[in-house]
Design an enzyme around this catalytic site. Structure first.
Site, PDB file in Angstrom:
ATOM      1  N   ASP A  88      11.598  -1.417   6.821  1.00 43.17           N
ATOM      2  CA  ASP A  88      12.242  -0.285   7.492  1.00 43.17           C
ATOM      3  C   ASP A  88      13.742  -0.527   7.659  1.00 43.17           C
ATOM      4  OD1 ASP A  88      11.812  -2.376   9.242  1.00 43.17           O
ATOM      5  OD2 ASP A  88      10.578  -1.232  10.641  1.00 43.17           O
TER       6      ASP A  88
ATOM      7  N   ASP B 258      -5.018   1.720   3.423  1.00 44.05           N
ATOM      8  CA  ASP B 258      -5.099   0.419   2.750  1.00 44.05           C
ATOM      9  C   ASP B 258      -6.270  -0.413   3.264  1.00 44.05           C
ATOM     10  OD1 ASP B 258      -3.274   0.304   0.751  1.00 44.05           O
ATOM     11  OD2 ASP B 258      -1.803  -0.940   1.784  1.00 44.05           O
TER      12      ASP B 258
END
Length: 544
Positions: free
Chosen positions: A316, A150
């Site tokens: 997460d 990214d």
């Protein structure tokens, strides 16, 4: 000495009833005097009828919270210790026989594994993580390494792509993937990575952040747990920050755990998290928070749970909760360790702590009813998720650490009516600190408390994602030698911490001169730590 006493008496008059006697000696116009007297009377009445009762209620609430935190840590510590005493290791509780290559099937006996490495402008560490992933011991035709870049820096993107090409030339099945923008940050990056056609054949997904370096036998040790236990969705391994004498070569490999006081404190905190919290969660109800890296997921569990979501900065934990309430089980294997880097700059540490406090607070708000109404999990597991995992560890602990030590304790010095039992000041905090291995400084509670409120009320920075800065191996050679001259003035100081440090120092001095409860012994160290954070005296300084 007489001059100091005279000054102290004047100071005390400002905060006590002597202020009123000093006021009587002033010569004011009748109308002004009447107004001031009414104002003082109103303030004194508000103090007696509103402020003091409210603060007394807060003291009682903090007393209850301290017992909750202490009980939680004692319980988790006992569970973790019993698992070690009884030798209830994952290898004894789960079938995890090594996968062996069949003569007829050949490498087809091994499941397809996808290794994902999400990164963002990771110039200092990209070679380390990519190299470690490409050296994993696994049949080459059953392994795909996926680098999800990214990066917004074109030079860094070229370097990462070149590194991928280098390993591809060596026969490694490595994919370099980019996307148009950073929508969803890490969660969005992982989601895009799962959309590629070649991923559909992968039964398991191992994820490593850019500063993580798994040992070559990582997949050999973790994947068998998932292969032989179809109810398992996740195998989480332990992070390590300072390795010594690894393997037969006896080569010392150091990361940065001993680099400065900041990294030492983090190491103790993370040791407690893995050795106690993760171990206890895995043993009690086969559930714990996924750490976002150094773990292996079953692809089916990710898909069934709805994939990666970017609704919080704790993507997460979000995935782990959604998988957990569907009945999937997790196992923590502390004997498998993955080398990684701790944030060594205060700015990086604060941004990390903001994510870790804000995200769970918002996630609890979003997931509470989902957990409560889940049909695939037991009442005990729901209780553990709501009370232990969220309320005791992430809400009550943060609230108590900040409100009690940084607000109520110094106010009790200035307000004699506010009584705090000595056991509340001394014994419980000391016990909590010892159980926590002195790893989680309460001075950071201000930063965590702000982040928790931002998460609860979904304020402006609720989904702010700042990638934790990694310095890699070049840090010791270059970065620490550069003076931090390019910092802007406002970046040199953390003003909220400085204000609290000053407030605590003033109350400690007042307590030393005019009180006999010795609270200053607790307040002064807290004040010093606030100043250390405020003036950025912890961690290493990085120019630019």
């Amino acid at each position: 000495m007489a001059g100091m006493q005279d000054y102290a008496l004047r100071f005390r008059a400002v905060v006590g009833d002597a202020f009123l006697r000093a006021y009587d000696e002033l010569s004011l116009p009748p109308a002004v005097a009447t107004a001031v007297e009414q104002l003082l009377h109103a303030l004194r009445r508000a103090r007696a009828e509103l402020l003091v009762p409210f603060l007394r209620g807060m003291v009682v609430a903090c007393m209850v919270m301290s017992v909750i935190v202490l009980t939680e840590k004692l319980f988790l510590g006992t569970v973790s210790s019993m698992m070690k005493v009884l030798r209830r290791r994952p290898a004894r509780l789960y079938k995890c026989d090594p996968i062996e290559q069949d003569e007829e099937a050949g490498s087809m006996a091994f499941p397809m594994v996808l290794v994902q490495i999400p990164m963002y402008n990771e110039k200092e560490v990209y070679q380390l993580s990519i190299g470690a992933a490409c050296r994993l011991t696994w049949p080459a035709d059953r392994l795909i390494v996926q680098v999800l870049d990214d990066s917004t820096d074109d030079l860094i993107k070229e370097l990462v792509q070149s590194e991928c090409s280098k390993w591809a030339a060596r026969g490694i099945n490595i994919k370099y993937e980019t996307r148009k923008d950073r929508t969803g940050y890490k969660a969005g990056n992982l989601t895009e990575g799962m959309k590629h056609d070649y991923v559909q054949a992968c039964e398991f997904v191992a994820i490593f952040d850019a500063d993580f370096q798994p040992s070559p036998d990582f997949l050999v040790k973790t994947v068998p747990f998932l292969v032989h236990n179809p109810k398992l969705a996740l195998v989480q391994t332990r992070w390590m920050f300072d390795w010594r004498n690894l393997g037969a070569t006896k080569i010392e490999i150091h990361v940065n755990a001993k680099e400065c006081m900041l990294t030492r404190m983090q190491e103790m905190s993370m040791d407690y998290h893995f050795k106690v919290e993760q171990e206890a969660g895995s043993s009690l109800c086969k559930f714990f928070g996924y750490n976002g890296t150094a773990g292996v997921w079953r692809t089916k569990a990710i898909v069934e749970s709805g994939g990666w979501l970017d609704r919080t900065t704790a993507e997460d934990m979000d995935l782990a909760l959604r998988a957990g309430i569907l009945g999937w089980e997790f196992v923590y294997v502390g004997s498998i360790k993955v080398k990684s880097e701790l944030p060594s700059t205060l700015k990086a540490y604060r941004s990390q702590q903001h994510r870790w406090s804000c995200g769970p607070a918002l996630l609890f708000k979003k997931m509470f009813w989902d957990i409560l109404t889940a049909k695939e999990v037991t009442i005990w597991k729901k209780f553990y998720m709501i009370y232990s995992f969220f309320i005791a560890r992430r809400i009550v602990s943060t609230f108590f650490s900040f409100i009690f030590f940084s607000v109520l304790l110094p106010l009790s010095i200035l307000l004699p009516e506010l009584k705090i039992p000595s056991w509340e000041v001394m014994y419980i905090p000391i016990a909590i600190t010892l159980l926590n291995s002195v790893g989680n400084p309460s001075v950071m509670a201000l930063h965590r408390f702000k982040a928790m409120l931002i998460g609860f009320f979904e304020a402006g920075r609720v989904n702010e994602w700042i990638v934790t800065q990694k310095l890699g191996n070049v840090q010791k050679r270059k970065t620490t030698l550069r003076a931090a001259k390019k910092f802007l003035f406002k970046e040199r100081f953390n003003f909220p911490e400085l204000l609290f440090g000053l407030f605590l120092l003033m109350t400690a001095c007042y307590d030393y001169f005019y009180r006999d409860d010795y609270f200053y012994l607790f307040v002064i160290p807290e004040s010093i730590m606030y100043f250390a954070i405020g003036f950025q005296l912890m961690g290493v300084n990085v120019a630019g």
